[in-house]
Design a protein around this motif. Structure first.
Motif, PDB file in Angstrom:
ATOM      1  N   LEU A  64       0.851  -1.182   0.000  1.00 17.52           N
ATOM      2  CA  LEU A  64       0.000   0.000   0.000  1.00 17.52           C
ATOM      3  C   LEU A  64       0.887   1.232   0.000  1.00 17.52           C
ATOM      4  CD1 LEU A  64      -3.094   0.832   0.312  1.00 17.52           C
ATOM      5  CD2 LEU A  64      -2.469   1.358   2.675  1.00 17.52           C
ATOM      6  N   TRP A  65       0.683   2.100  -1.004  1.00 18.05           N
ATOM      7  CA  TRP A  65       1.390   3.372  -1.068  1.00 18.05           C
ATOM      8  C   TRP A  65       0.366   4.484  -0.894  1.00 18.05           C
ATOM      9  CZ3 TRP A  65       4.899   2.612  -6.025  1.00 18.05           C
ATOM     10  CH2 TRP A  65       5.856   1.622  -5.739  1.00 18.05           C
ATOM     11  N   VAL A  66       0.597   5.351   0.078  1.00 20.82           N
ATOM     12  CA  VAL A  66      -0.295   6.473   0.352  1.00 20.82           C
ATOM     13  C   VAL A  66       0.383   7.764  -0.109  1.00 20.82           C
ATOM     14  CG1 VAL A  66      -1.551   7.740   2.130  1.00 20.82           C
ATOM     15  CG2 VAL A  66      -1.298   5.246   2.311  1.00 20.82           C
ATOM     16  N   TYR A  67      -0.376   8.613  -0.803  1.00 15.53           N
ATOM     17  CA  TYR A  67       0.174   9.856  -1.366  1.00 15.53           C
ATOM     18  C   TYR A  67      -0.483  11.077  -0.717  1.00 15.53           C
ATOM     19  CZ  TYR A  67       2.366   7.191  -5.128  1.00 15.53           C
ATOM     20  OH  TYR A  67       3.151   6.322  -5.847  1.00 15.53           O
ATOM     21  N   ASP A  68       0.311  12.163  -0.606  1.00 17.81           N
ATOM     22  CA  ASP A  68      -0.273  13.419  -0.152  1.00 17.81           C
ATOM     23  C   ASP A  68      -0.754  14.223  -1.354  1.00 17.81           C
ATOM     24  OD1 ASP A  68       1.991  14.548  -1.300  1.00 17.81           O
ATOM     25  OD2 ASP A  68       2.893  15.177   0.598  1.00 17.81           O
ATOM     26  N   ALA A  69      -1.266  15.433  -1.098  1.00 17.09           N
ATOM     27  CA  ALA A  69      -1.842  16.239  -2.176  1.00 17.09           C
ATOM     28  C   ALA A  69      -0.804  16.665  -3.204  1.00 17.09           C
ATOM     29  CB  ALA A  69      -2.532  17.470  -1.584  1.00 17.09           C
ATOM     30  N   GLN A  70       0.474  16.684  -2.810  1.00 14.87           N
ATOM     31  CA  GLN A  70       1.546  17.050  -3.748  1.00 14.87           C
ATOM     32  C   GLN A  70       2.021  15.853  -4.575  1.00 14.87           C
ATOM     33  OE1 GLN A  70       1.603  18.303  -0.451  1.00 14.87           O
ATOM     34  NE2 GLN A  70       0.745  20.171  -1.339  1.00 14.87           N
ATOM     35  N   GLY A  71       1.429  14.688  -4.354  1.00 15.11           N
ATOM     36  CA  GLY A  71       1.827  13.504  -5.107  1.00 15.11           C
ATOM     37  C   GLY A  71       3.052  12.814  -4.537  1.00 15.11           C
ATOM     38  N   ARG A  72       3.390  13.078  -3.276  1.00 13.14           N
ATOM     39  CA  ARG A  72       4.543  12.438  -2.643  1.00 13.14           C
ATOM     40  C   ARG A  72       4.073  11.260  -1.788  1.00 13.14           C
ATOM     41  NH1 ARG A  72       6.582  17.925   0.153  1.00 13.14           N
ATOM     42  NH2 ARG A  72       4.460  17.638   0.960  1.00 13.14           N
ATOM     43  N   ARG A  73       4.856  10.212  -1.805  1.00  8.86           N
ATOM     44  CA  ARG A  73       4.515   9.064  -0.976  1.00  8.86           C
ATOM     45  C   ARG A  73       4.786   9.406   0.490  1.00  8.86           C
ATOM     46  NH1 ARG A  73       7.536   3.792  -2.648  1.00  8.86           N
ATOM     47  NH2 ARG A  73       7.301   4.886  -4.635  1.00  8.86           N
ATOM     48  N   ILE A  74       3.796   9.200   1.343  1.00 16.43           N
ATOM     49  CA  ILE A  74       3.958   9.504   2.764  1.00 16.43           C
ATOM     50  C   ILE A  74       3.900   8.249   3.632  1.00 16.43           C
ATOM     51  CG2 ILE A  74       3.073  11.852   2.580  1.00 16.43           C
ATOM     52  CD1 ILE A  74       0.373  10.825   3.625  1.00 16.43           C
ATOM     53  N   TYR A  75       3.481   7.136   3.025  1.00  8.48           N
ATOM     54  CA  TYR A  75       3.330   5.917   3.817  1.00  8.48           C
ATOM     55  C   TYR A  75       3.466   4.721   2.889  1.00  8.48           C
ATOM     56  CZ  TYR A  75       1.229   2.770   7.335  1.00  8.48           C
ATOM     57  OH  TYR A  75       0.992   1.765   8.243  1.00  8.48           O
ATOM     58  N   ASP A  76       4.206   3.718   3.344  1.00 10.07           N
ATOM     59  CA  ASP A  76       4.432   2.497   2.565  1.00 10.07           C
ATOM     60  C   ASP A  76       4.196   1.318   3.496  1.00 10.07           C
ATOM     61  OD1 ASP A  76       5.506   0.255   1.261  1.00 10.07           O
ATOM     62  OD2 ASP A  76       7.057   1.428   0.264  1.00 10.07           O
TER      63      ASP A  76
END
Length: 438
Positions: A64-76
């Motif tokens: 699972l890859w979670v992205y913030d509003a800027q399109g950066r991965r914040i959680y893996d």
């Protein structure tokens, strides 16, 4: 909050876009067959996805890859399917914190927290407040059983696992695609059903480390590169002597980190005397302080040559209980060294051989006779010890650093062990015009 779902065969991490979209029906078929596919969760008005789920049951993996509003991965989140088909182990989680919206996704200075969990209750929490290379604080995580494991949802029934991270106060409504998606063009362009034909920037399921063309390191004339030197040529392997293994059980271990539990790894071999060899490469480079070209020969690997038959297959040696389903991408099992040293030895005489190693090399005992302790010069092999009562021997060799070193076992077409190899550095890359025969 309405969340839209789309399916694809892969996820292009650079473009942050699905590769080869597929229909719900095809995704269901791939899920049942264990083939890789991805699920992308989006919401209206936001360019970046909320999260991407990466599935490959045949590899015992869900990510699972979670992205913030800027399109950066914040959680893996890396989850593994083990013996119980109804639940998943939360094998590893990584969370990143960004200083501001302008901070790049892969900025090494970003703080991160990594939690690794194992099915036997072990675990490790690593906090790097200063980012990569900025120091780490390592502790044992305190997690409940329901935090270590997750129930495996049926296809199409996965919740939005990142809802809390995105600040949703109510459960979102997840809507599947309204119409089937035809990805025929992409499949035709990249070779049909094989996900390995996807662009290099696409996600692929994690795989344990592979041996590479080890055979070629012992084949004179083969041309390779280590990334620093554009061209290196394999020369004749250097034979250092022999190793006596009367018990028929070869130990491969770090002699400097013996914890009283015996050698790290063992490999059954025919009882007797086996050749010790070094794989070597020769290369020429410009030496600044000599003001000219210099040619040198370096060792790339050490091995115990057990038989004359060619290697048909290679496998990573493992200890009882080592589960390859738990390995991260390019992960290894192997022996651990804190002093850049490994050894081959007869496991049947491990304790007396290690005691001689410590007396000779570490304690500098002056009274050891040449029949039990021998220094080896001008070689990656450092010394040999011999147990008088059994005739068993230990040969220590240098590596190029501390850490974990995998042990590669070569087998003939009939399945017999024909060699045991340790790479003292990373595996060189074959140059394009080299025929591997591997």
């Amino acid at each position: 909050m309405v969340v839209e779902v789309e399916y694809a065969r892969a996820w292009d991490s650079r473009a942050r876009a699905p590769w080869c979209p597929i229909s719900v029906a095809e995704a269901r078929e791939r899920d049942a067959a264990g083939s890789p596919y991805v699920v992308v969760y989006r919401t209206a008005g936001r360019e970046a996805p909320l999260e991407v789920r990466l599935v490959s049951w045949r590899d015992h993996y869900v990510g699972l890859w979670v992205y913030d509003a800027q399109g950066r991965r914040i959680y893996d989140l890396d989850m593994r399917l083990l013996d119980d088909p109804a639940r998943l182990l939360r094998r590893r989680t990584i969370g990143w914190t960004y200083a501001g919206p302008e901070t790049a996704e892969f900025d090494d200075r970003r703080p991160r927290i990594t939690v690794e969990l194992f099915p036997d209750g072990r675990g490790r929490r690593t906090e790097e407040a200063g980012g990569l290379g900025g120091g780490a604080h390592v502790t044992v995580p305190r997690v409940r059983d329901d935090e270590r494991w997750m129930d495996r949802p049926a296809f199409g029934e996965w919740p939005l696992l990142s809802a809390e991270a995105h600040g949703f106060t109510e459960s979102p409504v997840v809507e599947p695609p309204e119409q089937p998606v035809d990805g025929t063009a992409e499949r035709a362009e990249y070779g049909g059903d094989d996900n390995d034909s996807a662009p290099a920037t696409c996600w692929r399921p994690p795989r344990p480390a592979q041996p590479g063309p080890i055979t070629e390191l012992f084949r004179p004339g083969v041309r390779v590169t280590d990334g620093h030197h554009p061209e290196m040529t394999v020369v004749e392997p250097r034979r250092i002597g022999t190793l006596r293994v009367p018990s028929g059980l070869l130990a491969v271990s770090g002699p400097d980190s013996d914890d009283g539990d015996g050698p790290h790894l063992t490999v059954p071999v025919p009882p007797g005397e086996h050749a010790l060899e070094e794989a070597r490469v020769r290369h020429t480079y410009h030496c600044e302080w000599r003001k000219g070209q210099v040619t040198r020969t370096d060792t790339t690997a050490v091995r115990v040559l057990v038989g004359d038959a060619p290697a048909a297959t290679w496998e990573m040696a493992r200890r009882p209980g080592d589960d390859p389903r738990l390995l991260l991408d390019d992960g290894v099992f192997g022996f651990v060294t804190d002093g850049a040293t490994g050894c081959f030895a007869d496991a049947g005489a491990w304790e007396p051989l290690i005691a001689l190693y410590e007396k000779g090399l570490i304690e500098g005992e002056p009274d050891l006779g040449p029949d039990v302790y021998e220094d080896i010069s001008d070689s990656m092999y450092l010394l040999r010890t011999r147990d008088r009562s059994s005739g068993a021997e230990l040969a220590a060799f240098a590596t190029t650093g501390d850490g974990t070193y995998p042990v590669w076992v070569a087998r003939s077409r009939t399945g017999d062990v024909v060699g045991v190899v340790v790479l003292v550095e990373t595996m060189p890359e074959l140059l394009p015009d080299t025929a591997t025969g591997h």
